[in-house]
Design a protein around this motif. Structure first.
Motif, PDB file in Angstrom:
ATOM      1  N   ASN A 168       0.815  -1.208   0.000  1.00 55.44           N
ATOM      2  CA  ASN A 168       0.000   0.000   0.000  1.00 55.44           C
ATOM      3  C   ASN A 168       0.850   1.260   0.000  1.00 55.44           C
ATOM      4  O   ASN A 168       0.565   2.207  -0.736  1.00 55.44           O
ATOM      5  N   PHE A 169       1.905   1.294   0.825  1.00 54.27           N
ATOM      6  CA  PHE A 169       2.610   2.569   0.979  1.00 54.27           C
ATOM      7  C   PHE A 169       3.661   2.812  -0.101  1.00 54.27           C
ATOM      8  O   PHE A 169       4.013   3.973  -0.346  1.00 54.27           O
ATOM      9  N   VAL A 170       4.154   1.786  -0.794  1.00 60.14           N
ATOM     10  CA  VAL A 170       5.157   2.010  -1.841  1.00 60.14           C
ATOM     11  C   VAL A 170       4.610   2.878  -2.976  1.00 60.14           C
ATOM     12  O   VAL A 170       5.245   3.868  -3.358  1.00 60.14           O
ATOM     13  N   PRO A 171       3.429   2.583  -3.563  1.00 59.07           N
ATOM     14  CA  PRO A 171       2.899   3.496  -4.591  1.00 59.07           C
ATOM     15  C   PRO A 171       2.681   4.909  -4.063  1.00 59.07           C
ATOM     16  O   PRO A 171       2.936   5.886  -4.775  1.00 59.07           O
ATOM     17  N   LEU A 232      12.164   1.852  -7.361  1.00 60.52           N
ATOM     18  CA  LEU A 232      11.671   0.563  -7.852  1.00 60.52           C
ATOM     19  C   LEU A 232      12.597  -0.580  -7.439  1.00 60.52           C
ATOM     20  O   LEU A 232      12.133  -1.659  -7.043  1.00 60.52           O
ATOM     21  N   LEU A 233      13.907  -0.359  -7.517  1.00 59.08           N
ATOM     22  CA  LEU A 233      14.859  -1.401  -7.111  1.00 59.08           C
ATOM     23  C   LEU A 233      14.716  -1.725  -5.622  1.00 59.08           C
ATOM     24  O   LEU A 233      14.718  -2.903  -5.226  1.00 59.08           O
ATOM     25  N   LEU A 234      14.593  -0.684  -4.802  1.00 55.58           N
ATOM     26  CA  LEU A 234      14.416  -0.910  -3.362  1.00 55.58           C
ATOM     27  C   LEU A 234      13.081  -1.600  -3.081  1.00 55.58           C
ATOM     28  O   LEU A 234      12.998  -2.483  -2.203  1.00 55.58           O
ATOM     29  N   SER A 235      12.053  -1.220  -3.818  1.00 52.79           N
ATOM     30  CA  SER A 235      10.739  -1.818  -3.597  1.00 52.79           C
ATOM     31  C   SER A 235      10.736  -3.304  -3.917  1.00 52.79           C
ATOM     32  O   SER A 235      10.176  -4.114  -3.169  1.00 52.79           O
ATOM     33  N   PRO A 242       6.345  -6.909  -5.678  1.00 50.59           N
ATOM     34  CA  PRO A 242       6.575  -7.264  -7.083  1.00 50.59           C
ATOM     35  C   PRO A 242       5.960  -6.259  -8.051  1.00 50.59           C
ATOM     36  O   PRO A 242       5.001  -5.561  -7.720  1.00 50.59           O
ATOM     37  N   VAL A 243       6.532  -6.180  -9.234  1.00 49.68           N
ATOM     38  CA  VAL A 243       5.930  -5.415 -10.330  1.00 49.68           C
ATOM     39  C   VAL A 243       5.160  -6.413 -11.168  1.00 49.68           C
ATOM     40  O   VAL A 243       5.706  -7.063 -12.066  1.00 49.68           O
ATOM     41  N   SER A 246       3.245  -4.288 -16.461  1.00 49.52           N
ATOM     42  CA  SER A 246       4.282  -3.853 -17.390  1.00 49.52           C
ATOM     43  C   SER A 246       5.189  -2.802 -16.752  1.00 49.52           C
ATOM     44  O   SER A 246       4.720  -1.766 -16.280  1.00 49.52           O
ATOM     45  N   LEU A 247       6.483  -3.074 -16.759  1.00 50.77           N
ATOM     46  CA  LEU A 247       7.456  -2.114 -16.230  1.00 50.77           C
ATOM     47  C   LEU A 247       7.510  -0.868 -17.111  1.00 50.77           C
ATOM     48  O   LEU A 247       7.684   0.252 -16.615  1.00 50.77           O
ATOM     49  N   LEU A 248       7.335  -1.060 -18.420  1.00 45.65           N
ATOM     50  CA  LEU A 248       7.341   0.076 -19.344  1.00 45.65           C
ATOM     51  C   LEU A 248       6.158   1.001 -19.076  1.00 45.65           C
ATOM     52  O   LEU A 248       6.304   2.230 -19.071  1.00 45.65           O
ATOM     53  N   LEU A 249       4.977   0.435 -18.826  1.00 52.55           N
ATOM     54  CA  LEU A 249       3.796   1.238 -18.517  1.00 52.55           C
ATOM     55  C   LEU A 249       3.968   1.957 -17.190  1.00 52.55           C
ATOM     56  O   LEU A 249       3.578   3.126 -17.047  1.00 52.55           O
ATOM     57  N   LEU A 250       4.576   1.291 -16.214  1.00 52.90           N
ATOM     58  CA  LEU A 250       4.829   1.913 -14.917  1.00 52.90           C
ATOM     59  C   LEU A 250       5.776   3.101 -15.061  1.00 52.90           C
ATOM     60  O   LEU A 250       5.570   4.153 -14.446  1.00 52.90           O
ATOM     61  N   ALA A 251       6.809   2.935 -15.892  1.00 50.89           N
ATOM     62  CA  ALA A 251       7.756   4.030 -16.129  1.00 50.89           C
ATOM     63  C   ALA A 251       7.065   5.195 -16.836  1.00 50.89           C
ATOM     64  O   ALA A 251       7.305   6.370 -16.512  1.00 50.89           O
ATOM     65  N   PHE A 252       6.198   4.885 -17.795  1.00 52.75           N
ATOM     66  CA  PHE A 252       5.465   5.935 -18.509  1.00 52.75           C
ATOM     67  C   PHE A 252       4.583   6.738 -17.554  1.00 52.75           C
ATOM     68  O   PHE A 252       4.550   7.973 -17.603  1.00 52.75           O
ATOM     69  N   LEU A 253       3.871   6.044 -16.672  1.00 51.02           N
ATOM     70  CA  LEU A 253       3.022   6.731 -15.690  1.00 51.02           C
ATOM     71  C   LEU A 253       3.864   7.621 -14.779  1.00 51.02           C
ATOM     72  O   LEU A 253       3.467   8.740 -14.451  1.00 51.02           O
TER      73      LEU A 253
END
Length: 363
Positions: A168-171, A232-235, A242-243, A246-253
């Protein structure tokens, strides 16, 4: 003594003359007490309930009615099979699903094998725990009224079965860090040029003023990308979040939120003339709404309607919603198109406002 009161009178004049000081002294306490008083709520309100009832007999209808009558729950839809449960959660239609076993009433009174399951979205562990406990209490009371208090209510936690708070708190922390760092650093950087007098030197150069301003934002865009990678690496490797999507979609957001924050920092820099004011507006004024009204800590559904409307103008809210869908639930582009459009409109609007304001100040 007269000299003392004369100095006191002069100091009052200085304070009353400075509108920003008056806003901080008298306005901030009002804003804080309203936000903290209404936004910080541990109550569960208007939790959306879906029902999977294959037979819909008298007993199951009675239990569903008890849930719908309760002020904490609203029965919003009926599902037809178990395949629809996860889809309903992924589409954001429900927060809780009550699943009755086939022929529930007959098994309840004759065989004792009646099955009753509660499916809860556990991306927010605190809210999930409250929803499960409240729903179990309501259903247990309804079963007692039917003279059947021995039915075991099973709970299934969706998306976060280990109930890790990091899910919950990471995002939320991602949204807070990107908003504050980008907005604050951009605003302070440009205001610093104003204070030292070098902004005028830059503006008389052959390069257009728009490109000068945008060029000052590019380094913070790059540094924000490094911050995003670190988070993201620490998370993933330290907090074990976990991710799933899509990592690409997450980066875009994330870069879309960074663009909004940079534009917001640019707009703040056009409103103030010193670094202290830029830090106050970018830091204190942004931090509190992001933490309280974005859904980072407290669910916005539990807030008064006015604060829910106010939360809609906070970019971090839409970013956090989208990140949870992509990172935790593993959804794709179709599920976050609304958040993408809202963040894009905010970025464009802030950039246009900033450039217009900057042009006005030059003239």
């Amino acid at each position: 003594m007269k000299q003392f009161w004369a100095f006191v009178k002069i100091e009052f004049y200085h304070i009353f003359r400075d509108k920003r000081t008056m806003l901080i002294l008298l306005g901030m306490p009002v804003i804080q007490i309203v936000l903290f008083g209404f936004a910080i709520s541990t109550e569960l309100k208007n939790s959306r309930v879906g029902v999977l009832d294959p037979v819909s007999d008298r007993t199951t209808r009675r239990i569903v009615e008890r849930l719908d009558e309760n002020r904490y729950f609203d029965v919003v839809c009926y599902l037809h099979d178990s395949q629809e449960i996860e889809d309903a959660f992924r589409q954001g239609k429900v927060d809780v699903v009550v699943q009755f076993s086939p022929d529930f009433e007959n098994n309840l009174y004759h065989t004792g094998n009646a099955g009753l399951q509660l499916v809860v979205d556990a991306t927010d562990p605190n809210t999930a725990t409250m929803a499960a406990n409240y729903a179990q209490g309501v259903m247990a009371t309804a079963l007692q009224e039917e003279g059947q208090a021995q039915v075991a209510i099973q709970t299934h936690l969706l998306f976060n079965p280990q109930m890790k708070s990091a899910y919950n708190f990471v995002p939320g922390v991602m949204g807070l860090i990107l908003m504050l760092i980008c907005a604050m650093m951009t605003a302070v950087s440009i205001v610093r040029e104003k204070e030292t007098g070098t902004m005028e030197v830059l503006l008389v150069s052959p390069i257009r003023s728009v490109f000068i301003i945008l060029a000052k934002a590019v380094p913070y865009l790059v540094l924000s990308g490094i911050n995003l990678t670190t988070i993201l690496l620490l998370s993933v490797y330290v907090l074990h979040v976990p991710v799933a999507g899509s990592l690409l979609l997450l980066a875009f957001l994330s870069f879309l939120l960074i663009a909004v924050a940079l534009a917001l920092g640019l707009f703040v820099s056009c409103l103030v003339d010193n670094q202290v004011a830029a830090m106050l507006i970018s830091g204190m004024v942004l931090m509190m709404p992001v933490m309280l009204l974005s859904g980072m800590i407290f669910p916005t559904e539990s807030m008064p309607v006015v604060l829910q409307w106010l939360s809609d103008i906070i970019p971090a809210k839409w970013y956090i919603l989208a990140v949870k869908k992509v990172m935790i639930e593993g959804l794709g582009l179709v599920a976050v198109w609304k958040e993408i459009i809202i963040l894009s409109v905010m970025a464009v609007a802030l950039i246009v406002l900033s450039l217009v304001k900057f042009k006005d100040r030059l003239e």
